[in-house]
Design an enzyme around this catalytic site. Structure first.
Site, PDB file in Angstrom:
ATOM      1  N   GLU A 137       9.399  16.633  15.145  1.00 14.33           N
ATOM      2  CA  GLU A 137       9.877  16.367  13.788  1.00 14.33           C
ATOM      3  C   GLU A 137       9.239  17.397  12.849  1.00 14.33           C
ATOM      4  O   GLU A 137       8.016  17.476  12.767  1.00 14.33           O
ATOM      5  CB  GLU A 137       9.486  14.946  13.362  1.00 14.33           C
ATOM      6  CG  GLU A 137      10.051  14.578  12.008  1.00 14.33           C
ATOM      7  CD  GLU A 137       9.655  13.166  11.567  1.00 14.33           C
ATOM      8  OE1 GLU A 137       8.480  12.806  11.708  1.00 14.33           O
ATOM      9  OE2 GLU A 137      10.533  12.434  11.063  1.00 14.33           O
ATOM     10  N   CYS A 192      13.477  10.700   7.151  1.00 13.75           N
ATOM     11  CA  CYS A 192      13.309  10.244   8.537  1.00 13.75           C
ATOM     12  C   CYS A 192      14.597  10.417   9.325  1.00 13.75           C
ATOM     13  O   CYS A 192      14.572  10.716  10.507  1.00 13.75           O
ATOM     14  CB  CYS A 192      12.860   8.793   8.554  1.00 13.75           C
ATOM     15  SG  CYS A 192      13.944   7.722   7.610  1.00 13.75           S
ATOM     16  N   GLU A 239       8.936   1.516  11.290  1.00 15.25           N
ATOM     17  CA  GLU A 239      10.013   2.488  11.031  1.00 15.25           C
ATOM     18  C   GLU A 239       9.353   3.852  11.080  1.00 15.25           C
ATOM     19  O   GLU A 239       8.607   4.215  10.170  1.00 15.25           O
ATOM     20  CB  GLU A 239      10.610   2.259   9.636  1.00 15.25           C
ATOM     21  CG  GLU A 239      11.224   0.896   9.418  1.00 15.25           C
ATOM     22  CD  GLU A 239      12.602   0.756  10.037  1.00 15.25           C
ATOM     23  OE1 GLU A 239      13.132   1.754  10.574  1.00 15.25           O
ATOM     24  OE2 GLU A 239      13.132  -0.358  10.005  1.00 15.25           O
ATOM     25  N   LYS A 274       0.877  -1.188   0.000  1.00 16.21           N
ATOM     26  CA  LYS A 274       0.000   0.000   0.000  1.00 16.21           C
ATOM     27  C   LYS A 274       0.908   1.230   0.000  1.00 16.21           C
ATOM     28  O   LYS A 274       1.455   1.600   1.024  1.00 16.21           O
ATOM     29  CB  LYS A 274      -0.877  -0.022   1.255  1.00 16.21           C
ATOM     30  CG  LYS A 274      -2.177   0.743   1.158  1.00 16.21           C
ATOM     31  CD  LYS A 274      -2.078   2.221   0.918  1.00 16.21           C
ATOM     32  CE  LYS A 274      -1.806   3.067   2.138  1.00 16.21           C
ATOM     33  NZ  LYS A 274      -1.704   4.513   1.788  1.00 16.21           N
TER      34      LYS A 274
HETATM   35  P1  NAD Z   1       2.121   8.913   7.375  1.00 18.68           P
HETATM   36  O1  NAD Z   1       2.225   8.225   8.681  1.00 18.68           O
HETATM   37  O2  NAD Z   1       1.168  10.046   7.234  1.00 18.68           O
HETATM   38  O3  NAD Z   1       1.709   7.886   6.226  1.00 18.68           O
HETATM   39  C1  NAD Z   1       2.466   6.707   5.987  1.00 18.68           C
HETATM   40  C2  NAD Z   1       1.570   5.699   5.306  1.00 18.68           C
HETATM   41  O4  NAD Z   1       0.528   5.307   6.202  1.00 18.68           O
HETATM   42  C3  NAD Z   1       0.862   6.210   4.047  1.00 18.68           C
HETATM   43  O5  NAD Z   1       0.831   5.176   3.088  1.00 18.68           O
HETATM   44  C4  NAD Z   1      -0.540   6.521   4.548  1.00 18.68           C
HETATM   45  O6  NAD Z   1      -1.531   6.444   3.556  1.00 18.68           O
HETATM   46  C5  NAD Z   1      -0.730   5.409   5.559  1.00 18.68           C
HETATM   47  N1  NAD Z   1      -1.729   5.695   6.590  1.00 18.68           N
HETATM   48  C6  NAD Z   1      -2.203   6.881   7.011  1.00 18.68           C
HETATM   49  N2  NAD Z   1      -3.088   6.704   8.014  1.00 18.68           N
HETATM   50  C7  NAD Z   1      -3.186   5.373   8.223  1.00 18.68           C
HETATM   51  C8  NAD Z   1      -3.920   4.563   9.146  1.00 18.68           C
HETATM   52  N3  NAD Z   1      -4.728   5.090  10.052  1.00 18.68           N
HETATM   53  N4  NAD Z   1      -3.726   3.222   9.094  1.00 18.68           N
HETATM   54  C9  NAD Z   1      -2.874   2.670   8.203  1.00 18.68           C
HETATM   55  N5  NAD Z   1      -2.166   3.396   7.303  1.00 18.68           N
HETATM   56  C10 NAD Z   1      -2.321   4.726   7.321  1.00 18.68           C
HETATM   57  O7  NAD Z   1       3.605   9.329   7.004  1.00 18.68           O
HETATM   58  P2  NAD Z   1       4.081  10.172   5.756  1.00 18.68           P
HETATM   59  O8  NAD Z   1       3.647  11.588   5.940  1.00 18.68           O
HETATM   60  O9  NAD Z   1       3.717   9.471   4.488  1.00 18.68           O
HETATM   61  O10 NAD Z   1       5.672  10.060   5.897  1.00 18.68           O
HETATM   62  C11 NAD Z   1       6.395  10.892   6.735  1.00 18.68           C
HETATM   63  C12 NAD Z   1       6.730  10.199   8.032  1.00 18.68           C
HETATM   64  O11 NAD Z   1       7.353   8.952   7.765  1.00 18.68           O
HETATM   65  C13 NAD Z   1       7.715  10.969   8.870  1.00 18.68           C
HETATM   66  O12 NAD Z   1       7.327  10.936  10.220  1.00 18.68           O
HETATM   67  C14 NAD Z   1       9.015  10.204   8.673  1.00 18.68           C
HETATM   68  O13 NAD Z   1       9.952  10.349   9.710  1.00 18.68           O
HETATM   69  C15 NAD Z   1       8.528   8.815   8.553  1.00 18.68           C
HETATM   70  N6  NAD Z   1       9.522   7.994   7.858  1.00 18.68           N
HETATM   71  C16 NAD Z   1      10.219   7.068   8.594  1.00 18.68           C
HETATM   72  C17 NAD Z   1      11.196   6.298   7.966  1.00 18.68           C
HETATM   73  C18 NAD Z   1      11.998   5.279   8.739  1.00 18.68           C
HETATM   74  O14 NAD Z   1      12.606   4.435   8.108  1.00 18.68           O
HETATM   75  N7  NAD Z   1      12.015   5.318  10.049  1.00 18.68           N
HETATM   76  C19 NAD Z   1      11.446   6.463   6.613  1.00 18.68           C
HETATM   77  C20 NAD Z   1      10.723   7.411   5.902  1.00 18.68           C
HETATM   78  C21 NAD Z   1       9.752   8.163   6.547  1.00 18.68           C
END
Ligand code: NAD
Length: 502
Positions: free
Chosen positions: A400, A304, A270, A196
């Site tokens: 963040e 991240c 992550e 997804k």
């Molecule tokens: P997000 O949490 O908004 O979304 C991530 C994914 O989760 C998307 O595919 C989104 O559609 C899905 N999602 C949203 N709500 C959901 C729910 N209730 N249940 C299941 N899935 C849901 O994050 P983002 O804005 O896409 O990405 C940025 C964040 O990701 C930052 O906090 C960043 O630090 C983190 N990140 C972490 C890593 C790592 O390896 N630790 C790597 C990249 C990004």
């Protein structure tokens, strides 16, 4: 605003990329069938560099998610993948890497257009995705079991078997590499898969779905359901998943973990970060300036592991910042596809406004804010911003930002540096710069983070396990470590003298 792809900088897109984008997007792959999702929700595909919508697709519905998990279950249970020879799995995962290499420019262009990142960075993403596929392709034939020293009456062996149906929910900042951290080990080791992607950057995943079919993966081995939060929530609550790997924000990660608890699905998370970059006065400061800049301006800070907190020895604080400002002022902000762009836009208007609001708030609290670079009129840009005069734990220093914002704190001694570095709820990554190997080892030992980079920053490689502690999540991706996530240990015990009791 809706647009065509004819105007510059879109004019730079190759004919192949353009042709792919002009076809209706097929937002799901279920059991070998590519088609549009069945939800009424339409996901706009927006170019962050112009703010314009250039295409859209219907999201996967709840029924699509259930069908995708069911297709993956059938493909797992009938052994069409888990029971084929490991050499064949290895060959097909290499084939996926070959196809990505063949379509390298198209995938890089799609990624740049969809995320706003400079094309050169998008190319690095595709290179990384290929490297991760090849690394885990090799693992398919390398996972061995063990003979267990049980009592002599018994012969006991431990074997590692595929976990079953695995799923990935991924973010928009590194869509393709982060998908591969999950998909490559899962598929190479005999699992079936449901992906997804983020609603903010789905194109590379949809393109890759087509490559899975072209490569000849059996139907149902890889399934894709593109959509937004609702699609993610459906997938994480699915009772028939064996493993779910999530990358995204800490808040969403918590929701995913709660949902996954219903089906007792194994999760790895992550999550976010607020990584300290600690620079001692005895370091190679010229190299450190470049690394600190790359650590926060790359992908416009939407990383991240962004080294978003510079913690610098007081004696070099001013000279280091002078140099950092001078070099940052030379960066060019622009559209990801435009030649010469160093820093692209943020992913969305919402994110741009959020970041600007955080900067304004810091300023109103008395912090000093300095920005560099000309911000283009269109698109979701924020200029590289350095914030000094902050207090440890203040909003901008604690939360963040996920944008090009660097906070700076001076330190006076090693204990002070470690205390400031660890003063965060996150624990994803950290950097330390010193020419003294003792300092490096002592500080690295005390930093609470999944990764410590010393005299470098942000190095990723398929061999290097990656993941967080504290609110940055748990579980490790990449390296040999991930093999354990995507296999289960089975113990088989044979009685060599049945019925004799000895
Ligand atoms: P997000 O949490 O908004 O979304 C991530 C994914 O989760 C998307 O595919 C989104 O559609 C899905 N999602 C949203 N709500 C959901 C729910 N209730 N249940 C299941 N899935 C849901 O994050 P983002 O804005 O896409 O990405 C940025 C964040 O990701 C930052 O906090 C960043 O630090 C983190 N990140 C972490 C890593 C790592 O390896 N630790 C790597 C990249 C990004």
């Amino acid at each position: 605003m809706t647009t065509t792809l004819d105007a510059p900088p879109h004019g730079q897109l190759s004919a192949t990329t353009r042709a792919w984008l002009e076809r209706p997007l097929r937002s799901v792959l279920i059991g070998g069938q590519h088609r549009a999702g069945a939800s009424n929700e339409v996901v706009p595909v927006i170019d962050p560099g112009t703010g314009s919508t250039f295409t859209s697709f219907p999201a996967a519905s709840a029924g699509d998610v259930a069908a995708a998990v069911a297709a993956a279950r059938v493909a797992f249970d009938d052994g069409r993948w888990s029971e084929v020879d490991a050499e064949r799995r290895e060959e097909l995962v290499h084939r996926l890497a070959d196809l990505l290499r063949r379509d390298f420019e198209t995938v890089a262009e799609l990624e740049s257009l969809d995320t706003g990142k400079p094309l050169a960075d998008a190319r690095s993403d595709v290179d990384e995705a290929i490297a991760v596929l090849r690394y885990y392709a090799g693992w398919a034939t390398k996972v061995e079991g063990s003979v267990i020293p049980a009592p002599r009456q018994l012969f006991a062996v431990g074997t590692r078997e595929a976990v079953g149906v695995c799923a990935a929910i991924t973010p928009w900042n590194y869509p393709l590499p982060i998908l591969m951290y999950k998909l490559a080990p899962a598929v190479a080791l005999g699992n079936t898969f449901v992906a997804k992607p983020s609603e903010l950057a789905s194109l590379s995943t949809l393109y890759f779905a087509e490559l899975c079919t072209e490569a000849g993966l059996p139907d149902g081995v890889v399934n894709v359901v593109a959509g937004g939060r609702a699609t993610g929530a459906e997938l994480s609550a699915s009772p028939d998943l064996d493993k779910l790997a999530f990358t995204g924000s800490t808040r969403t990660g918590q929701a995913v973990m709660v949902a996954a608890a219903q089906g007792l699905t194994k999760v790895s998370l992550e999550l976010g970060g607020k990584s300290p970059h600690v620079v001692f006065a005895d370091a190679d400061l010229d190299a450190a300036v470049d690394a600190v800049m790359a650590g926060i301006w790359t992908n416009a800070g939407q990383v991240c592991i962004a080294g978003s907190r510079l913690i610098i020895e007081r004696s070099v604080h001013d000279s280091f910042l002078d140099e950092l400002h001078t070099r940052t002022a030379q960066l060019t902000l622009g559209h990801g596809l435009a030649a010469g762009t160093d820093v692209g836009p943020l992913i969305s208007r919402t994110q741009q406004q959020r970041v600007q609001q955080m900067i304004t708030q810091a300023e109103s609290e008395g912090a000093e804010v300095r920005t560099s670079g000309m911000v283009p009129a269109d698109g979701f840009f924020v200029a590289p911003t350095v914030v000094t005069g902050v207090n440890p734990g203040q909003g901008i220093e604690r939360d963040e930002v996920f944008g090009p914002v660097l906070t700076v704190l001076p330190f006076d001694n090693e204990d002070d540096a470690v205390r400031l570095a660890n003063n965060t709820e996150y624990g994803l990554a950290s950097g330390v710069w010193s020419s003294n190997v003792g300092t490096i080892h002592r500080v690295a030992r005390r930093l609470r983070a999944g990764t410590v980079w010393a005299n470098t920053y942000g190095i990723f490689h398929p061999t290097l396990p990656f993941g967080g502690v504290k609110n940055s999540g748990f579980g490790r991706e990449l390296g040999a470590e991930a093999v354990h996530h995507y296999t289960e240990l089975k113990t088989t015990v044979i009685d060599l003298h049945p019925g004799t009791g000895h």
